[in-house]
Enzyme design. Structure first.
Site, PDB file in Angstrom:
ATOM      1  N   TYR A 199     -20.640 -91.832  -3.650  1.00  0.00           N
ATOM      2  CA  TYR A 199     -21.697 -92.155  -2.629  1.00  0.00           C
ATOM      3  C   TYR A 199     -22.112 -93.555  -2.752  1.00  0.00           C
ATOM      4  CZ  TYR A 199     -22.436 -87.029  -3.148  1.00  0.00           C
ATOM      5  OH  TYR A 199     -22.236 -85.695  -2.910  1.00  0.00           O
ATOM      6  N   HIS A 207     -23.698 -87.699   2.657  1.00  0.00           N
ATOM      7  CA  HIS A 207     -22.417 -87.248   1.903  1.00  0.00           C
ATOM      8  C   HIS A 207     -21.537 -88.404   1.280  1.00  0.00           C
ATOM      9  CE1 HIS A 207     -22.745 -83.515   4.418  1.00  0.00           C
ATOM     10  NE2 HIS A 207     -23.081 -84.410   5.669  1.00  0.00           N
ATOM     11  N   LYS A 230     -13.725 -88.042   4.333  1.00  0.00           N
ATOM     12  CA  LYS A 230     -13.879 -88.972   3.573  1.00  0.00           C
ATOM     13  C   LYS A 230     -12.743 -89.709   3.434  1.00  0.00           C
ATOM     14  CE  LYS A 230     -16.542 -85.580   0.955  1.00  0.00           C
ATOM     15  NZ  LYS A 230     -18.047 -85.635   1.792  1.00  0.00           N
TER      16      LYS A 230
END
EC number: 4.6.1.16
Length: 289
Positions: A229, A236, A265
């Site tokens: 993060y 997220h 991601k």
């Protein structure tokens, strides 16, 4: 019927088209005397389009063996998108107009790749054709993660209980997980607050990410070392990070990228290279620019 040459192979231009027509329309080849000169990729491209035929029936197979199926598929896709395409020293370069060419490396599923190649011999794209002939494209770029977490030195005792590590005393909010009044630590967190930042390559990458202001948690459920993060306000994790050995099969790299893509991601491969932690982001892209 006009003719041309590709290495030792002679071909004929079909449908009464001229050599200049081929050069002008497809942006390939050049004239040498009365002959149109093509490289193997150009020759196969025109053959599959029905623009040329070979004098010798063995020429097609000989040329295909020269370029390999995978590289030809990459070449054809780029040509069909209007790029000027050239192969040089195992890489494919492509451009439109006069801009700087982009680079592409073709990888088979079970090829091996070294981390040093990712950082010392970078390309813009990796291209893979699976066993059923379907292509997948990946973008590649070295990155320098920059988190927003203000990091202060952390040092605290670590207690072993029940086969796990727990933090004793007051710890920063971003370290560990609450467990009935205790703070459960990952092994990397335990090594970090114990001051053992170089216990392994994974610990070195963890410490480097923390030092960059990132919040680092386990990435086990995604098949990665870490999920990262960039700030406390991140809803997220922005990154998944896997610590790459000196060499890895492309299949494993591709699998990690696919998992990261499925959960929105960015997949990052990290390693210690020349005594420095380096990071390369690989993304699956639906289409080349």
């Amino acid at each position: 019927m006009e003719q041309g040459i590709c290495g030792s192979h002679v071909f004929f231009i079909e449908d009464g088209k001229s050599k200049n027509y081929i050069i002008g329309k497809y942006k390939i080849g050049y004239l040498s005397g009365d002959n149109l000169i093509l490289d193997p990729y150009e020759c196969l491209y025109l053959y599959f389009k029905g623009r040329i035929s070979f004098q010798n029936s063995d020429s097609f197979r000989d040329l295909f063996d020269t370029v390999t199926f995978d590289r030809y598929v990459a070449y054809e896709i780029l040509k069909n998108k209007g790029y000027r395409v050239k192969e040089d020293s195992g890489l494919i370069y492509f451009r439109k107009g006069t801009e700087k060419p982009l680079s592409l490396r073709v990888m088979r599923e079970y090829d091996r790749i070294q981390f040093s190649d990712l950082v010392e011999n970078p390309v813009d794209y990796y291209f893979t054709v699976d066993e059923e002939g379907d292509p997948t494209v990946y973008s590649s770029q070295e990155i320098f993660p920059a988190g927003r977490n203000l990091v202060s030195p952390v040092s605290a005792p670590v207690v072993r209980m029940g086969g796990r590590s727990f933090g004793a005393g007051d710890l920063e909010w971003w370290i560990g997980t609450a467990f009935h009044g205790f703070r459960l630590l990952t092994e990397n967190e335990a090594n970090y607050i114990s001051g053992n930042h170089s216990a392994s390559q994974v610990d070195m990458v963890y410490s480097d990410l923390v030092g960059r202001g990132c919040i680092v948690k386990t990435g086990f459920k995604y098949g990665a070392n870490f999920r990262v993060y960039l700030g406390r306000d991140s809803q997220h994790a922005e990154y998944l990070v896997s610590v790459m050995p000196e060499e890895e099969r492309w299949y494993s790299i591709s699998r990690g990228v696919r998992v990261a893509s499925s959960v929105r991601k960015t997949m990052i491969y990290a390693s210690i290279y020349k005594n420095e932690v380096r990071y390369v982001a690989l993304k699956r892209v639906k289409d080349i620019i």
